[in-house]
Scaffold this motif. Structure first.
Motif, short mmCIF file in Angstrom:
data_model
loop_
_atom_site.label_atom_id
_atom_site.label_comp_id
_atom_site.label_asym_id
_atom_site.label_seq_id
_atom_site.Cartn_x
_atom_site.Cartn_y
_atom_site.Cartn_z
N MET A 1 -46.03 20.71 -27.83
CA MET A 1 -44.58 20.70 -27.67
C MET A 1 -43.92 21.34 -28.89
SD MET A 1 -43.78 19.59 -24.84
CE MET A 1 -43.05 18.34 -23.88
N ASN A 2 -42.83 22.04 -28.63
CA ASN A 2 -42.04 22.63 -29.69
C ASN A 2 -40.88 21.67 -29.98
OD1 ASN A 2 -39.61 24.28 -30.64
ND2 ASN A 2 -41.29 25.76 -30.84
N VAL A 3 -40.81 21.17 -31.21
CA VAL A 3 -39.79 20.20 -31.60
C VAL A 3 -38.84 20.86 -32.60
CG1 VAL A 3 -39.35 17.97 -32.68
CG2 VAL A 3 -41.36 18.28 -31.21
N ARG A 4 -37.55 20.75 -32.34
CA ARG A 4 -36.52 21.29 -33.24
C ARG A 4 -35.44 20.25 -33.44
NH1 ARG A 4 -36.08 27.63 -32.82
NH2 ARG A 4 -38.15 28.04 -32.00
N THR A 5 -34.91 20.19 -34.66
CA THR A 5 -33.87 19.22 -34.98
C THR A 5 -32.62 19.96 -35.44
OG1 THR A 5 -35.54 17.60 -35.62
CG2 THR A 5 -33.29 17.20 -36.38
N PHE A 6 -31.49 19.53 -34.92
CA PHE A 6 -30.19 20.12 -35.22
C PHE A 6 -29.31 19.02 -35.79
CE2 PHE A 6 -32.25 21.94 -31.56
CZ PHE A 6 -32.29 23.28 -31.88
N THR A 7 -28.76 19.21 -36.98
CA THR A 7 -27.96 18.15 -37.60
C THR A 7 -26.66 18.69 -38.17
OG1 THR A 7 -29.03 18.44 -39.75
CG2 THR A 7 -30.03 16.84 -38.26
N GLN A 8 -25.73 17.78 -38.33
CA GLN A 8 -24.46 18.07 -38.99
C GLN A 8 -23.91 16.76 -39.53
OE1 GLN A 8 -22.46 19.71 -40.92
NE2 GLN A 8 -22.46 21.43 -39.48
N SER A 9 -23.06 16.86 -40.52
CA SER A 9 -22.41 15.65 -41.06
C SER A 9 -21.00 15.99 -41.49
CB SER A 9 -23.22 15.07 -42.23
OG SER A 9 -23.22 15.97 -43.31
N THR A 10 -20.19 14.94 -41.59
CA THR A 10 -18.81 15.09 -42.05
C THR A 10 -18.35 13.76 -42.63
OG1 THR A 10 -16.61 15.90 -41.43
CG2 THR A 10 -17.73 14.47 -39.83
N VAL A 98 -36.78 18.61 -20.71
CA VAL A 98 -36.91 18.61 -22.17
C VAL A 98 -36.67 17.19 -22.68
CG1 VAL A 98 -36.20 21.02 -22.39
CG2 VAL A 98 -34.48 19.23 -22.56
N GLY A 99 -37.34 16.84 -23.75
CA GLY A 99 -37.09 15.55 -24.38
C GLY A 99 -35.99 15.70 -25.41
N ILE A 100 -35.11 14.72 -25.48
CA ILE A 100 -34.02 14.77 -26.46
C ILE A 100 -33.89 13.40 -27.13
CG2 ILE A 100 -31.55 15.14 -26.85
CD1 ILE A 100 -31.57 17.07 -24.50
N PRO A 126 -43.95 25.09 -25.42
CA PRO A 126 -43.79 26.35 -26.16
C PRO A 126 -43.28 27.53 -25.33
CG PRO A 126 -45.78 25.24 -26.87
CD PRO A 126 -45.24 24.45 -25.69
N PRO A 127 -43.72 27.74 -24.08
CA PRO A 127 -43.16 28.89 -23.34
C PRO A 127 -41.65 28.76 -23.12
CG PRO A 127 -45.17 28.11 -22.27
CD PRO A 127 -44.80 27.09 -23.32
N LEU A 128 -41.18 27.55 -22.85
CA LEU A 128 -39.75 27.33 -22.66
C LEU A 128 -39.01 27.55 -23.97
CD1 LEU A 128 -37.51 26.50 -20.72
CD2 LEU A 128 -38.00 24.12 -21.30
N ALA A 129 -39.58 27.08 -25.08
CA ALA A 129 -38.97 27.28 -26.40
C ALA A 129 -38.89 28.76 -26.75
CB ALA A 129 -39.75 26.52 -27.46
#
Length: 167
Positions: A1-10, A98-100, A126-129
């Motif tokens: 599996m291809n795992v990616r993390t997206f973050t932001q803060s304020t 997809v897992g979230i 991976p192909p979807l990523a």
């Protein structure tokens, strides 16, 4: 599996003692959800016994996402939501899964302020990523997290101050 993390803060100018992230989240209305991001289409929450969940519908970068979240953990300062098999209609085409994992938390930033964090982790084959990388899906998800973090923080602050009777 291809795992990616997206973050932001304020930053939110309110004491951590006045904030309860999961209570705020599960009292959020569909209208409040829509205000937090232009991509937000619909929100619904549910509770069965000790289990709480949420269904979110979003259109991000030309892709429709339908997430069925379950609350994995919650403290007044943090909530973790997991949707192991969200449905993604890439470019509004056939559905793929997809897992979230979605996390929101606050940490003190002085005596009367907190840093609000929003993080979304995706897990896909991976192909979807690879296709997602080629068509800008991951840039669109980061842009979305940047936007919704600000919107959620604004809504959480109003809720914590009592400016919203019921979110």
């Amino acid at each position: 599996m291809n795992v990616r993390t997206f973050t932001q803060s304020t930053r939110i100018d309110i004491s951590i003692n006045e904030i309860d992230v999961p209570t705020w989240l599960f009292q959020m209305t569909d209208a409040d959800y829509a205000e937090a991001s232009i991509a937000h289409r619909a929100l619904g929450t549910w509770e069965r016994g000790d289990t709480r969940g949420m269904i979110n519908v979003e259109s991000i970068g030309g892709h429709l996402f339908v997430q069925h979240y379950i609350e994995k953990s919650a403290t007044p300062s943090k909530v973790v939501m997991v949707s192991p098999a969200s449905t993604m209609y890439m470019l509004h085409g056939p559905p793929v899964h997809v897992g979230i994992t979605w996390e929101m938390w606050v940490v003190p930033a002085g005596t009367d302020a907190v840093e609000f964090h929003c993080s979304v982790q995706t897990s896909m084959p991976p192909p979807l990523a690879a296709v997602g990388s080629m068509i800008g899906t991951f840039r669109a998800v980061q842009k979305h997290v940047d936007e919704e973090c600000i919107g959620y923080a604004r809504n959480l602050e109003l809720y914590a101050r009592g400016s919203k009777a019921s979110i």
